[in-house]
Scaffold this active site. Sequence first.
Site, PDB file in Angstrom:
ATOM      1  N   GLN A  15       0.818  -1.222   0.000  1.00 19.69           N
ATOM      2  CA  GLN A  15       0.000   0.000   0.000  1.00 19.69           C
ATOM      3  C   GLN A  15       0.846   1.264   0.000  1.00 19.69           C
ATOM      4  O   GLN A  15       0.344   2.345  -0.302  1.00 19.69           O
ATOM      5  CB  GLN A  15      -0.951   0.021   1.205  1.00 19.69           C
ATOM      6  CG  GLN A  15      -2.080  -0.975   1.117  1.00 19.69           C
ATOM      7  CD  GLN A  15      -3.062  -0.702  -0.023  1.00 19.69           C
ATOM      8  OE1 GLN A  15      -3.103   0.384  -0.590  1.00 19.69           O
ATOM      9  NE2 GLN A  15      -3.848  -1.707  -0.362  1.00 19.69           N
ATOM     10  N   SER A  44       3.289  -4.586  -5.274  1.00 22.78           N
ATOM     11  CA  SER A  44       2.325  -5.160  -6.211  1.00 22.78           C
ATOM     12  C   SER A  44       1.929  -4.116  -7.253  1.00 22.78           C
ATOM     13  O   SER A  44       1.765  -2.935  -6.933  1.00 22.78           O
ATOM     14  CB  SER A  44       1.091  -5.605  -5.412  1.00 22.78           C
ATOM     15  OG  SER A  44       0.126  -6.149  -6.270  1.00 22.78           O
ATOM     16  N   HIS A  56      -0.914  -3.812  -9.198  1.00 19.87           N
ATOM     17  CA  HIS A  56      -2.282  -3.318  -9.405  1.00 19.87           C
ATOM     18  C   HIS A  56      -2.708  -2.247  -8.406  1.00 19.87           C
ATOM     19  O   HIS A  56      -3.819  -1.739  -8.471  1.00 19.87           O
ATOM     20  CB  HIS A  56      -3.291  -4.477  -9.444  1.00 19.87           C
ATOM     21  CG  HIS A  56      -3.591  -5.113  -8.133  1.00 19.87           C
ATOM     22  ND1 HIS A  56      -4.764  -4.895  -7.453  1.00 19.87           N
ATOM     23  CD2 HIS A  56      -2.886  -5.974  -7.366  1.00 19.87           C
ATOM     24  CE1 HIS A  56      -4.773  -5.606  -6.338  1.00 19.87           C
ATOM     25  NE2 HIS A  56      -3.642  -6.272  -6.256  1.00 19.87           N
ATOM     26  N   CYS A 115     -10.035  -8.321   0.536  1.00 21.42           N
ATOM     27  CA  CYS A 115      -9.934  -9.759   0.789  1.00 21.42           C
ATOM     28  C   CYS A 115     -10.930 -10.226   1.839  1.00 21.42           C
ATOM     29  O   CYS A 115     -11.200 -11.406   1.956  1.00 21.42           O
ATOM     30  CB  CYS A 115      -8.535 -10.126   1.254  1.00 21.42           C
ATOM     31  SG  CYS A 115      -7.311  -9.581   0.110  1.00 21.42           S
TER      32      CYS A 115
HETATM   33  N1  PLP Z   1      -0.541  -6.438   1.301  1.00 25.36           N
HETATM   34  C1  PLP Z   1      -1.359  -5.383   1.425  1.00 25.36           C
HETATM   35  C2  PLP Z   1      -1.097  -4.372   2.502  1.00 25.36           C
HETATM   36  C3  PLP Z   1      -2.460  -5.249   0.577  1.00 25.36           C
HETATM   37  O1  PLP Z   1      -3.282  -4.212   0.728  1.00 25.36           O
HETATM   38  C4  PLP Z   1      -2.673  -6.241  -0.414  1.00 25.36           C
HETATM   39  C5  PLP Z   1      -3.843  -6.157  -1.290  1.00 25.36           C
HETATM   40  O2  PLP Z   1      -4.855  -5.582  -0.967  1.00 25.36           O
HETATM   41  C6  PLP Z   1      -1.773  -7.304  -0.502  1.00 25.36           C
HETATM   42  C7  PLP Z   1      -0.720  -7.377   0.375  1.00 25.36           C
HETATM   43  C8  PLP Z   1      -1.962  -8.385  -1.519  1.00 25.36           C
HETATM   44  O3  PLP Z   1      -1.519  -7.955  -2.789  1.00 25.36           O
HETATM   45  P1  PLP Z   1      -2.025  -8.685  -4.110  1.00 25.36           P
HETATM   46  O4  PLP Z   1      -3.449  -8.298  -4.296  1.00 25.36           O
HETATM   47  O5  PLP Z   1      -1.123  -8.144  -5.185  1.00 25.36           O
HETATM   48  O6  PLP Z   1      -1.843 -10.141  -3.893  1.00 25.36           O
END
Ligand code: PLP
Length: 410
Positions: free
Chosen positions: A188, A208, A210, A337
């Site tokens: 983030q 990441s 996206h 999630c």
């Molecule tokens: N870590 C954090 C703090 C996130 O907000 C997210 C996704 O929302 C992730 C990890 C997971 O990333 P990815 O969606 O690329 O698997």
Amino acid sequence: MVIYLDHNATTPLDNSIGRIINTYSRFLYGNPSSPYQIGKISRAEVEKSREKVAKIINCRKNEVYFTSGGTESNNLAIQGLLSYFQKFGKTNTKKRIITTEIEHLSVLNIFKELSKGKNKDYDVVFLPVDKSGFVKLKEFKYSIDSNTVLISVMLANNEVGSIQPIKEMVKIAKSKNKNIVFHCDAVQGLGKVRIDVKDLGIDMLSISSHKIYGPKGVGALYIKKGTGIYPLFFGGHQEKGIRPGTENLVSIIAFGYACKLARENLERNIAVMTALKEFLKERLIRELSDIINIRINSPEKNCLPNTLNVCFKGIDSEILISLLSKQSVYVSSGSACTSDSLEPSHVLLAMGIPESLAHNAIRFSLGMENKKRDLIRTVKKIKKIILENNLNFNKTYNYSNKDINGTKNK
Ligand code: PLP
């Protein structure tokens, strides 16, 4: 017209990156491991992208490993390190591993898994946070003992936006034992906070694509040279065997460009998002305080510039989200999630917010395509929804503000 205010869940693809994806998908199909020209061109593009990713976090190119995203990067960092210790570790003493109660599930659930079972190999510590979502440094310091091998703390929280003092934490950890491996989930933080892995002093960092207007399904893990990592799965020699499998070529190229854009525009983006967030906060309070009690859950300082987590007291967030969605305004109650679960946010609970109030939380996460007029319309729509559906009937109740910092009357 859609008003998208859920950029911490994912961002729309930047137009220029969309064009790059279209072009490369049509013409560049070579396997980067193939020896002929189209393969070599593909390899060169992967390496150019690696350089762009390295630049945004200030590491060496050969310390960047491409993955399928933040979740995989976190798993590779934590599980890869622990299985390296299991394979090559010299001692059999029970190892302490430390994380926080507010991590993303892709970190938290690994630690929960490792804390299960009769013959626990690990002594797992979940650090609490204060009411603003920050790790308490004193408790952090005392949690580190001589058996501690790994610490994983996120840079910025996806639900409330609190930014942890990672540099200070690394200093504390390394002063106790320089061999402790410090991993940071910066998914983030990327594109919203300046990240310099050398300055932070960390050993591993997850990012990441996206979340920075790049495509989904691609990310990277920074692994400082010399850090022991054992792969999670086995195959070819790609990514030095640490993450085998034919490279997600076009997405990797696009991710590189997304990093370049995020790096070049960082200061401007921070300024724009900060101003938008302040505007939204002020509007929410000004327009809605008369009809509903509002509590701002995001910290005032050391917070992501785009993230505002708010409780509309007495209003079930799922209802508000659904009614807003019918009017094409997209917000969330927290992590994407967990959005299909009716459980209250583990982050808000860790911050000491009562369970009933945690069910009233809405996360606004702003992005570069948002305009002030979108926010004005959003607040108007929220007001209309509340009044038309009589969602504020609780307003007449006398709330106990004992442990709630209501923003009303402030
Ligand atoms: N870590 C954090 C703090 C996130 O907000 C997210 C996704 O929302 C992730 C990890 C997971 O990333 P990815 O969606 O690329 O698997």
